[in-house]
Scaffold this active site. Structure first.
Site, PDB file in Angstrom:
ATOM      1  N   GLY A 160       5.660  17.061  -1.136  1.00  0.00           N
ATOM      2  CA  GLY A 160       4.293  16.437  -1.265  1.00  0.00           C
ATOM      3  C   GLY A 160       3.860  15.395  -0.267  1.00  0.00           C
ATOM      4  N   ARG A 171      -1.195  23.157  -1.304  1.00  0.00           N
ATOM      5  CA  ARG A 171      -0.653  21.863  -0.727  1.00  0.00           C
ATOM      6  C   ARG A 171      -1.445  21.732   0.604  1.00  0.00           C
ATOM      7  NH1 ARG A 171       4.203  19.901  -2.829  1.00  0.00           N
ATOM      8  NH2 ARG A 171       5.388  21.364  -3.925  1.00  0.00           N
ATOM      9  N   GLY A 223       5.578   6.812 -12.410  1.00  0.00           N
ATOM     10  CA  GLY A 223       6.703   6.071 -11.694  1.00  0.00           C
ATOM     11  C   GLY A 223       7.861   6.203 -12.085  1.00  0.00           C
ATOM     12  N   ASP A 283       2.366   8.543 -10.463  1.00  0.00           N
ATOM     13  CA  ASP A 283       1.945   9.012 -11.716  1.00  0.00           C
ATOM     14  C   ASP A 283       2.628   8.068 -12.730  1.00  0.00           C
ATOM     15  OD1 ASP A 283       0.682  10.614 -13.491  1.00  0.00           O
ATOM     16  OD2 ASP A 283       2.159  12.181 -13.538  1.00  0.00           O
ATOM     17  N   GLU A 305       4.942   8.773  -0.078  1.00  0.00           N
ATOM     18  CA  GLU A 305       4.861   9.322  -1.341  1.00  0.00           C
ATOM     19  C   GLU A 305       3.531  10.080  -1.305  1.00  0.00           C
ATOM     20  OE1 GLU A 305       6.049  11.443  -2.958  1.00  0.00           O
ATOM     21  OE2 GLU A 305       6.831  10.914  -5.182  1.00  0.00           O
ATOM     22  N   LYS A 337      -2.068   6.896  -9.983  1.00  0.00           N
ATOM     23  CA  LYS A 337      -2.913   6.933 -11.068  1.00  0.00           C
ATOM     24  C   LYS A 337      -2.219   5.872 -11.905  1.00  0.00           C
ATOM     25  CE  LYS A 337      -2.089  11.487 -11.529  1.00  0.00           C
ATOM     26  NZ  LYS A 337      -2.150  12.890 -12.216  1.00  0.00           N
ATOM     27  N   THR A 363       9.830   8.766 -10.896  1.00  0.00           N
ATOM     28  CA  THR A 363      10.398   9.387  -9.777  1.00  0.00           C
ATOM     29  C   THR A 363      10.881   8.250  -8.874  1.00  0.00           C
ATOM     30  OG1 THR A 363       9.091  11.230  -9.891  1.00  0.00           O
ATOM     31  CG2 THR A 363      10.313  11.114  -7.950  1.00  0.00           C
ATOM     32  N   LEU A 364       9.822   7.182  -8.582  1.00  0.00           N
ATOM     33  CA  LEU A 364      10.115   6.380  -7.373  1.00  0.00           C
ATOM     34  C   LEU A 364      11.156   5.233  -8.000  1.00  0.00           C
ATOM     35  CD1 LEU A 364       6.707   5.919  -5.680  1.00  0.00           C
ATOM     36  CD2 LEU A 364       8.922   6.596  -4.562  1.00  0.00           C
TER      37      LEU A 364
END
Ligand code: IMP
Ligand code: MG
Length: 178
Positions: free
Chosen positions: A44, A165, A105, A103, A99, A131, A107-108
């Site tokens: 992404g 994408r 959070g 969203d 990134e 978001k 993942t991060l």
């Protein structure tokens, strides 16, 4: 289900904002002696990262990681899997994670813990979109392009089922009944 894509942030605004972020990052990092690695999360972040580094006049290196959090569809599985680790040794490194969107959070948060466990000295986060309404864990971007409402977005690197994408703008996926 049928859906259409509506423009949320047009190409000019995205590109202008990326130039601003690049200048902000440049200001913050230019007097540092240690190098910084821009670490893009695949897939992404690709369009954002390539635009961003073109505008950032710093001695920087780039690296990529690939993690999966979403399956197909628009809801999180909550599971984070490392599909591709970094190429560089992270020990003592200053990282700027690039990134597409924060969203929940999850993942991060996971990626940060993973990289600190590998010895990273500092980790900052640069995200094109945020978001905050959707957050499940506490996590903040250090550089945020746009704060957006809770909608599913595509384009500028972001996908819906791996498509869109390549759209040069950020669009909202609007689902329609039949
Ligand atoms: P988080 O772990 O919930 O913060 O999710 C982060 C990842 O989910 C992002 O890197 C995206 O790949 C994906 N994601 C979250 N929201 C969207 C969206 O609105 N459109 C497309 N992908 C999204
Ligand atoms: Mg992603």
């Amino acid at each position: 289900m049928n859906y259409r894509i509506e423009t949320m942030i047009n190409r000019e605004r995205v590109e202008e904002r990326i130039r601003e972020l690049a200048k902000e990052i440049e200001r913050d990092y230019k007097d540092r002696k240690e190098e910084v690695i821009f670490l893009g999360l695949l897939k992404g972040s690709v369009m954002f990262l390539s635009d961003l580094i073109k505008e950032t006049n710093l001695d920087l290196k780039i690296d990529f990681m690939s993690v999966s959090s979403y399956g197909s569809g628009t809801t999180t599985s909550g599971v984070v899997k490392i599909l591709k680790d970094t190429d560089f040794d992270m020990k003592g490194k200053n990282l700027l994670i690039v990134e597409d969107i924060i969203d929940t959070g999850l993942t991060l948060k996971y990626v940060k813990e993973f990289l600190y466990a590998k010895g990273a000295a500092e980790i900052k986060i640069c995200t094109l979109l945020d978001k905050p309404e959707r957050r499940k864990v506490e996590l903040k971007g250090d550089y945020v392009g746009f704060t957006i409402p809770d909608a599913f977005v595509v384009g500028y690197g972001l996908d819906y089922d791996q498509k869109y994408r390549n759209l040069p703008y950020v669009g909202t996926v609007v689902f329609e009944e039949n």
